[in-house]
Scaffold this motif. Sequence first.
Motif, PDB file in Angstrom:
ATOM      1  N   ASP A  75      -8.828   0.472   5.293  1.00  0.00           N
ATOM      2  CA  ASP A  75      -8.167   1.098   4.142  1.00  0.00           C
ATOM      3  C   ASP A  75      -7.612   0.028   3.201  1.00  0.00           C
ATOM      4  O   ASP A  75      -7.744   0.130   1.984  1.00  0.00           O
ATOM      5  N   GLU A 105      -9.150  -0.758  -0.681  1.00  0.00           N
ATOM      6  CA  GLU A 105      -8.278  -0.702  -1.853  1.00  0.00           C
ATOM      7  C   GLU A 105      -7.943  -2.099  -2.393  1.00  0.00           C
ATOM      8  O   GLU A 105      -7.090  -2.248  -3.254  1.00  0.00           O
ATOM      9  N   ASP A 119       2.481   1.915  -3.366  1.00  0.00           N
ATOM     10  CA  ASP A 119       1.518   2.427  -4.349  1.00  0.00           C
ATOM     11  C   ASP A 119       1.024   3.832  -4.027  1.00  0.00           C
ATOM     12  O   ASP A 119       0.855   4.655  -4.922  1.00  0.00           O
ATOM     13  N   LYS A 120       0.748   4.107  -2.766  1.00  0.00           N
ATOM     14  CA  LYS A 120       0.075   5.360  -2.378  1.00  0.00           C
ATOM     15  C   LYS A 120       0.993   6.397  -1.747  1.00  0.00           C
ATOM     16  O   LYS A 120       0.561   7.512  -1.477  1.00  0.00           O
ATOM     17  N   TYR A 154       0.846  -1.200   0.000  1.00  0.00           N
ATOM     18  CA  TYR A 154       0.000   0.000   0.000  1.00  0.00           C
ATOM     19  C   TYR A 154       0.880   1.248   0.000  1.00  0.00           C
ATOM     20  O   TYR A 154       0.645   2.198  -0.742  1.00  0.00           O
ATOM     21  N   TYR A 155       1.914   1.236   0.840  1.00  0.00           N
ATOM     22  CA  TYR A 155       2.817   2.392   0.933  1.00  0.00           C
ATOM     23  C   TYR A 155       3.533   2.649  -0.396  1.00  0.00           C
ATOM     24  O   TYR A 155       3.684   3.790  -0.824  1.00  0.00           O
TER      25      TYR A 155
END
Length: 103
Positions: A69, A73, A59-60, A56-57
């Motif tokens: 979250d 996603e 990508d975002k 996640y980190y």
Amino acid sequence: MKNEKGFTLIEMMIVLFVVTILLLITIPNVTKNQKSISEKGCDGMVKMVQAQIQAYYIDKQSFPTSISDLMDEEYLEENPVCPDGSQIHIKEGSAYVEKNTSD
């Protein structure tokens, strides 16, 4: 007498005796180690969530604030729960376990 092939009653009883002895040895070992098995399963679940936090980190460019979250996603399909019922949560980019207090 005819020469019939098959197991005699004595042979069947010996097989049942051996199987019974094996079960008597195996079952206590499994139940004795159940807590360790559960803890290792929970550790594996936390590591899996931590890997999804890192994805996640990447990508975002920010850490998720909660498990929802990651679920929103589609990094996780469902809310991760340890085998003992403990919930996994996220705080400051790290996964941790909130122990089930109903024990």
